[in-house]
Structures are given as C-alpha cells and as structure tokens.
Design a protein around this motif. Structure first.
Motif, PDB file in Angstrom:
ATOM      1  N   SER A 158       0.820  -1.210   0.000  1.00  0.00           N
ATOM      2  CA  SER A 158       0.000   0.000   0.000  1.00  0.00           C
ATOM      3  C   SER A 158       0.858   1.267   0.000  1.00  0.00           C
ATOM      4  N   GLN A 159       2.143   1.142   0.243  1.00  0.00           N
ATOM      5  CA  GLN A 159       3.049   2.292   0.248  1.00  0.00           C
ATOM      6  C   GLN A 159       3.436   2.670  -1.179  1.00  0.00           C
ATOM      7  N   THR A 160       3.628   3.945  -1.398  1.00  0.00           N
ATOM      8  CA  THR A 160       4.006   4.401  -2.731  1.00  0.00           C
ATOM      9  C   THR A 160       5.406   3.949  -3.131  1.00  0.00           C
ATOM     10  N   ASP A 161       6.252   3.705  -2.149  1.00  0.00           N
ATOM     11  CA  ASP A 161       7.622   3.267  -2.458  1.00  0.00           C
ATOM     12  C   ASP A 161       7.776   1.752  -2.351  1.00  0.00           C
ATOM     13  N   PHE A 162       6.688   1.021  -2.590  1.00  0.00           N
ATOM     14  CA  PHE A 162       6.696  -0.440  -2.480  1.00  0.00           C
ATOM     15  C   PHE A 162       7.808  -1.070  -3.315  1.00  0.00           C
TER      16      PHE A 162
ATOM     17  N   ASN B  53      16.340   4.085 -12.271  1.00  0.00           N
ATOM     18  CA  ASN B  53      15.099   4.000 -11.503  1.00  0.00           C
ATOM     19  C   ASN B  53      15.206   4.819 -10.227  1.00  0.00           C
ATOM     20  N   ALA B  54      15.817   5.968 -10.308  1.00  0.00           N
ATOM     21  CA  ALA B  54      16.041   6.801  -9.125  1.00  0.00           C
ATOM     22  C   ALA B  54      14.732   7.309  -8.536  1.00  0.00           C
ATOM     23  N   THR B  55      13.680   7.403  -9.334  1.00  0.00           N
ATOM     24  CA  THR B  55      12.386   7.817  -8.804  1.00  0.00           C
ATOM     25  C   THR B  55      11.357   6.782  -9.219  1.00  0.00           C
ATOM     26  N   TYR B  56      10.340   6.697  -8.424  1.00  0.00           N
ATOM     27  CA  TYR B  56       9.278   5.743  -8.706  1.00  0.00           C
ATOM     28  C   TYR B  56       7.951   6.424  -8.435  1.00  0.00           C
ATOM     29  N   THR B  57       7.058   6.381  -9.378  1.00  0.00           N
ATOM     30  CA  THR B  57       5.735   6.967  -9.202  1.00  0.00           C
ATOM     31  C   THR B  57       4.704   5.887  -9.493  1.00  0.00           C
ATOM     32  N   ALA B  58       3.869   5.610  -8.508  1.00  0.00           N
ATOM     33  CA  ALA B  58       2.858   4.580  -8.662  1.00  0.00           C
ATOM     34  C   ALA B  58       1.770   5.051  -9.614  1.00  0.00           C
ATOM     35  N   GLY B  59       1.255   4.127 -10.415  1.00  0.00           N
ATOM     36  CA  GLY B  59       0.103   4.385 -11.251  1.00  0.00           C
ATOM     37  C   GLY B  59       0.388   5.128 -12.528  1.00  0.00           C
TER      38      GLY B  59
END
Length: 184
Positions: free
Chosen positions: A128-132, A177-183
C-alpha cells in the motif's frame, strides 16, 4: 696419607648435595614448571576452537560471495516466488537448502551452512506504500554456518556462526530507476 684421605672425604662431602636437597630442588622446579605445562594445554584447546571458527567464517564468506555474484533480479525472483502472491506478498525470509560437504569437515568437526535471503530493511514490504517497489531494491544475504565439535568423552557441542550482508539493485541510484511513481 691417611690424613689426605680424610681431607678428600671431607672436601667431597662439603661440595656435594644430599639426596634430600636434590628432592627439594626437583619439587620446587616442578611447582614452577606445572603452570607452564598447563598453559600449553589450554593454548592448544583455544587454538583448536579458533581454527573451527575461522573455517566457519570462510565457509560463510564463500557462500555470501557466491550469492552476491548472482544478478540482483535472480535473488529478487527467488524471494518473490517463495511468496503466495509474487506481486504483492506477503514476503518472508527464504531459507535456501542446507549445504553439507564432507570436504569442509576437519578432524572432530562437521560443518553445514544455511543461506537465507530476504528484502531489507523490511522483510515484507507494504504494497500500500508508494515506495513499495523501492522497498524491494535491497536484499539481505545471511549465512548461518553450523558446526559440531566432537570431543572424546564429552557431549558434542553444536555452534552457530552467522554472517550477513546487504546487496542492492545495480540500477538503484544510477538514474535508471532513481524515482518511482505509482500508477503512471
């Protein structure tokens, strides 16, 4: 001539040692030497135990290096496949098969090693965390070396020696992949 013989006997008696004096000297020498002899025995036991721990350490390091040489994605896949749901978990520490090898054994000691891998710092990252996905970018490799010291007349002693390290995704921090954005 008789006088000379008496003087010779008298001189010999003064310069020699009696049996009692020799026995006392031997007793004193043995009291001084006894602790030194005991130290050699203790040193031998300590050296024997340290050799066992050095062998255990080397076996652990060897397995850690072997696992570190694998691609990160392969280790990640092992953890994910051990889960009920490889996409979202729950994840757990994966215990790889116990390894036994008679070549490792030394006289009176039997070795076995148990490698384990898990995500780090959270064994079970929260989906459920954005940084999963970022939480699954570091893996802890842990190796437990078990060894049994056999001693004559005494109960066998089982000992454990544990080493661990952290490996991270090769692409983490490289800009891939230094940043990750869900969805997205």
């Amino acid at each position: 001539m008789i006088l000379k013989k008496i003087k010779i006997k008298f001189i010999n008696r003064k310069s020699g040692a009696t049996l009692i004096e020799i026995l006392i000297a031997i007793c004193l020498a043995s009291l001084v030497m006894l602790p030194m002899i005991l130290i050699f025995g203790i040193t031998e036991k300590v050296t024997y135990k340290s050799i066992n721990e050095v062998v255990a350490c080397n076996l652990g390091l060897q397995k850690i290096e072997e696992l570190k040489s694998r691609p990160f994605e392969e280790l990640k896949q092992i953890i994910e496949q051990a889960s009920d749901d490889p996409e979202e978990g729950p994840f757990k520490e994966v215990v790889l098969p116990l390894e036994l090898n008679g070549v490792w054994n030394t006289p009176g000691v039997e070795y076995a090693r148990e490698p384990r891998i898990s995500f780090y710092p959270y064994v079970d990252p929260d989906p459920s965390q954005t940084d999963f996905e970022l939480q699954k970018r570091r893996i802890r490799i842990r190796v437990i070396v078990k060894f049994i010291e056999k001693s004559a007349g005494l109960k066998d002693k089982e000992k454990h020696f544990e080493l661990s390290t952290i490996v991270s995704d090769e692409t983490l921090g490289s800009g891939l992949n230094a940043t990750y954005t869900a969805g997205i």
